[in-house]
Design a protein around this motif. Structure first.
Motif, PDB file in Angstrom:
ATOM      1  N   PRO A 106       0.791  -1.229   0.000  1.00  0.00           N
ATOM      2  CA  PRO A 106       0.000   0.000   0.000  1.00  0.00           C
ATOM      3  C   PRO A 106       0.827   1.284   0.000  1.00  0.00           C
ATOM      4  N   THR A 107       2.114   1.216   0.340  1.00  0.00           N
ATOM      5  CA  THR A 107       2.936   2.423   0.272  1.00  0.00           C
ATOM      6  C   THR A 107       3.067   2.906  -1.172  1.00  0.00           C
ATOM      7  N   LEU A 108       3.031   1.978  -2.130  1.00  0.00           N
ATOM      8  CA  LEU A 108       3.042   2.361  -3.541  1.00  0.00           C
ATOM      9  C   LEU A 108       1.770   3.145  -3.871  1.00  0.00           C
ATOM     10  N   LEU A 109       0.626   2.638  -3.411  1.00  0.00           N
ATOM     11  CA  LEU A 109      -0.639   3.336  -3.653  1.00  0.00           C
ATOM     12  C   LEU A 109      -0.625   4.713  -2.994  1.00  0.00           C
ATOM     13  N   ASN A 110      -0.060   4.791  -1.795  1.00  0.00           N
ATOM     14  CA  ASN A 110       0.016   6.066  -1.097  1.00  0.00           C
ATOM     15  C   ASN A 110       0.897   7.054  -1.850  1.00  0.00           C
ATOM     16  N   GLU A 111       2.046   6.596  -2.356  1.00  0.00           N
ATOM     17  CA  GLU A 111       2.941   7.488  -3.099  1.00  0.00           C
ATOM     18  C   GLU A 111       2.280   8.045  -4.350  1.00  0.00           C
ATOM     19  N   LEU A 112       1.328   7.289  -4.906  1.00  0.00           N
ATOM     20  CA  LEU A 112       0.601   7.744  -6.091  1.00  0.00           C
ATOM     21  C   LEU A 112      -0.627   8.578  -5.727  1.00  0.00           C
ATOM     22  N   THR A 119      -9.992   3.690   3.394  1.00  0.00           N
ATOM     23  CA  THR A 119      -9.496   2.917   4.519  1.00  0.00           C
ATOM     24  C   THR A 119      -8.502   1.927   3.952  1.00  0.00           C
ATOM     25  N   ALA A 120      -7.297   1.914   4.496  1.00  0.00           N
ATOM     26  CA  ALA A 120      -6.256   1.012   3.999  1.00  0.00           C
ATOM     27  C   ALA A 120      -5.286   0.674   5.117  1.00  0.00           C
ATOM     28  N   THR A 121      -4.913  -0.584   5.184  1.00  0.00           N
ATOM     29  CA  THR A 121      -3.935  -1.022   6.163  1.00  0.00           C
ATOM     30  C   THR A 121      -2.647  -1.411   5.451  1.00  0.00           C
ATOM     31  N   CYS A 122      -1.654  -1.762   6.231  1.00  0.00           N
ATOM     32  CA  CYS A 122      -0.347  -2.150   5.700  1.00  0.00           C
ATOM     33  C   CYS A 122       0.440  -2.774   6.851  1.00  0.00           C
ATOM     34  N   TYR A 123       1.689  -3.110   6.576  1.00  0.00           N
ATOM     35  CA  TYR A 123       2.561  -3.634   7.622  1.00  0.00           C
ATOM     36  C   TYR A 123       2.765  -2.527   8.665  1.00  0.00           C
ATOM     37  N   PRO A 124       2.723  -2.890   9.957  1.00  0.00           N
ATOM     38  CA  PRO A 124       2.915  -1.871  10.993  1.00  0.00           C
ATOM     39  C   PRO A 124       4.198  -1.068  10.763  1.00  0.00           C
ATOM     40  N   SER A 125       4.093   0.207  10.799  1.00  0.00           N
ATOM     41  CA  SER A 125       5.129   1.228  10.595  1.00  0.00           C
ATOM     42  C   SER A 125       5.185   1.708   9.152  1.00  0.00           C
ATOM     43  N   CYS A 126       4.583   0.988   8.208  1.00  0.00           N
ATOM     44  CA  CYS A 126       4.552   1.459   6.820  1.00  0.00           C
ATOM     45  C   CYS A 126       3.483   2.523   6.607  1.00  0.00           C
ATOM     46  N   GLU A 127       2.600   2.712   7.589  1.00  0.00           N
ATOM     47  CA  GLU A 127       1.510   3.672   7.435  1.00  0.00           C
ATOM     48  C   GLU A 127       1.964   5.127   7.591  1.00  0.00           C
ATOM     49  N   PRO A 131      -2.613   9.295   4.459  1.00  0.00           N
ATOM     50  CA  PRO A 131      -3.533  10.394   4.785  1.00  0.00           C
ATOM     51  C   PRO A 131      -4.199  10.163   6.147  1.00  0.00           C
ATOM     52  N   GLU A 132      -4.477  11.231   6.850  1.00  0.00           N
ATOM     53  CA  GLU A 132      -5.135  11.153   8.156  1.00  0.00           C
ATOM     54  C   GLU A 132      -6.431  10.350   8.054  1.00  0.00           C
ATOM     55  N   GLY A 133      -6.628   9.439   9.015  1.00  0.00           N
ATOM     56  CA  GLY A 133      -7.851   8.648   9.068  1.00  0.00           C
ATOM     57  C   GLY A 133      -7.875   7.435   8.156  1.00  0.00           C
ATOM     58  N   THR A 134      -6.795   7.186   7.441  1.00  0.00           N
ATOM     59  CA  THR A 134      -6.745   6.072   6.493  1.00  0.00           C
ATOM     60  C   THR A 134      -6.503   4.736   7.187  1.00  0.00           C
ATOM     61  N   TYR A 135      -5.583   4.707   8.139  1.00  0.00           N
ATOM     62  CA  TYR A 135      -5.076   3.463   8.720  1.00  0.00           C
ATOM     63  C   TYR A 135      -5.919   3.013   9.919  1.00  0.00           C
ATOM     64  N   PRO A 136      -6.646   1.861   9.801  1.00  0.00           N
ATOM     65  CA  PRO A 136      -7.494   1.382  10.893  1.00  0.00           C
ATOM     66  C   PRO A 136      -6.814   0.411  11.854  1.00  0.00           C
ATOM     67  N   GLY A 137      -5.605  -0.027  11.544  1.00  0.00           N
ATOM     68  CA  GLY A 137      -4.927  -1.049  12.332  1.00  0.00           C
ATOM     69  C   GLY A 137      -4.712  -2.289  11.482  1.00  0.00           C
ATOM     70  N   ILE A 147      -8.813  -3.490  -1.602  1.00  0.00           N
ATOM     71  CA  ILE A 147      -8.626  -4.443  -0.504  1.00  0.00           C
ATOM     72  C   ILE A 147      -7.172  -4.365  -0.073  1.00  0.00           C
ATOM     73  N   THR A 148      -6.950  -4.189   1.227  1.00  0.00           N
ATOM     74  CA  THR A 148      -5.592  -4.155   1.757  1.00  0.00           C
ATOM     75  C   THR A 148      -5.485  -5.087   2.958  1.00  0.00           C
ATOM     76  N   ALA A 149      -4.272  -5.522   3.230  1.00  0.00           N
ATOM     77  CA  ALA A 149      -4.011  -6.406   4.366  1.00  0.00           C
ATOM     78  C   ALA A 149      -2.652  -6.061   4.961  1.00  0.00           C
ATOM     79  N   SER A 150      -2.465  -6.484   6.211  1.00  0.00           N
ATOM     80  CA  SER A 150      -1.304  -6.056   6.988  1.00  0.00           C
ATOM     81  C   SER A 150       0.008  -6.781   6.711  1.00  0.00           C
ATOM     82  N   GLY A 151      -0.029  -8.067   6.394  1.00  0.00           N
ATOM     83  CA  GLY A 151       1.241  -8.758   6.218  1.00  0.00           C
ATOM     84  C   GLY A 151       1.062 -10.245   6.005  1.00  0.00           C
ATOM     85  N   PRO A 152       2.170 -11.002   6.032  1.00  0.00           N
ATOM     86  CA  PRO A 152       2.155 -12.416   5.670  1.00  0.00           C
ATOM     87  C   PRO A 152       1.132 -13.260   6.432  1.00  0.00           C
ATOM     88  N   GLY A 153       0.907 -12.962   7.699  1.00  0.00           N
ATOM     89  CA  GLY A 153      -0.042 -13.741   8.485  1.00  0.00           C
ATOM     90  C   GLY A 153      -1.481 -13.591   8.004  1.00  0.00           C
TER      91      GLY A 153
END
Length: 182
Positions: A106-112, A119-127, A131-137, A147-153
């Protein structure tokens, strides 16, 4: 339904291959697309994968969905891909298409600038810088055609959510049951 699974050297193998497996079991045509000069892409942890096609050999706009897996180096390689950067805004603007991304993807999507108002998540610390209010955990989140997800798990749940979006609840539930997903 057809999905382009984008691969760059250093991608996280679980985040690309677990969703590919779930999607293909559900009847979605998944094309592994290399953004590298060769079809052989080296994932994180030294795992080599042979992509189905090179990015220059496919028309990404012919796909119904596109997926950006994570892996820091893999995402850096995808960020360097001008064709991918060119088509992603058109995909996210078209509510009939799906954009999916996991971990550092999702950092690629954010850079664009494609996460504004989403609402979009990512690996913790990549958020950082989202934008404010984007990252729900952590978890798997769907916001319209994103559709976004946090990581390998979360890779299998991420794949099943994409399948649910593309092929419907019944197909996703059948595949999950067949895979013994609780």
């Amino acid at each position: 339904m057809e999905l382009a699974m984008m691969l760059g050297d250093g991608f996280e193998p679980l985040e690309a291959l677990a969703p590919t497996d779930a999607l293909r079991r559900g009847g979605v045509k998944v094309t592994l697309v290399s953004a590298m000069p060769t079809r052989e892409v080296t994932a994180a942890h030294g795992i080599s994968v042979k992509a189905d096609a090179l990015i220059g050999d496919v028309d990404l706009m012919a796909f119904d969905a596109i997926c950006i897996p994570g892996g820091e180096d893999g995402v850096a390689n995808l960020k360097a891909c001008a064709e991918l950067a060119r088509i992603l805004p058109a995909f996210i603007a078209d509510s009939e298409r799906l954009v999916a991304s996991i971990c550092a993807g999702p950092t690629l999507l954010n850079e664009l600038g494609l996460l504004e108002g989403r609402t979009a998540t990512c690996y913790p610390s990549c958020e950082e810088g989202f934008p404010e209010g984007t990252y729900p955990g952590q978890g798997v989140y769907e916001d319209g055609n994103l559709i976004t997800a946090s990581g390998p798990g979360y890779a299998l749940a991420f794949g099943l959510q994409m399948l649910r979006h593309l092929a419907g609840d019944a197909v996703a539930e059948r595949v999950a049951a067949d895979m013994l997903v609780a």
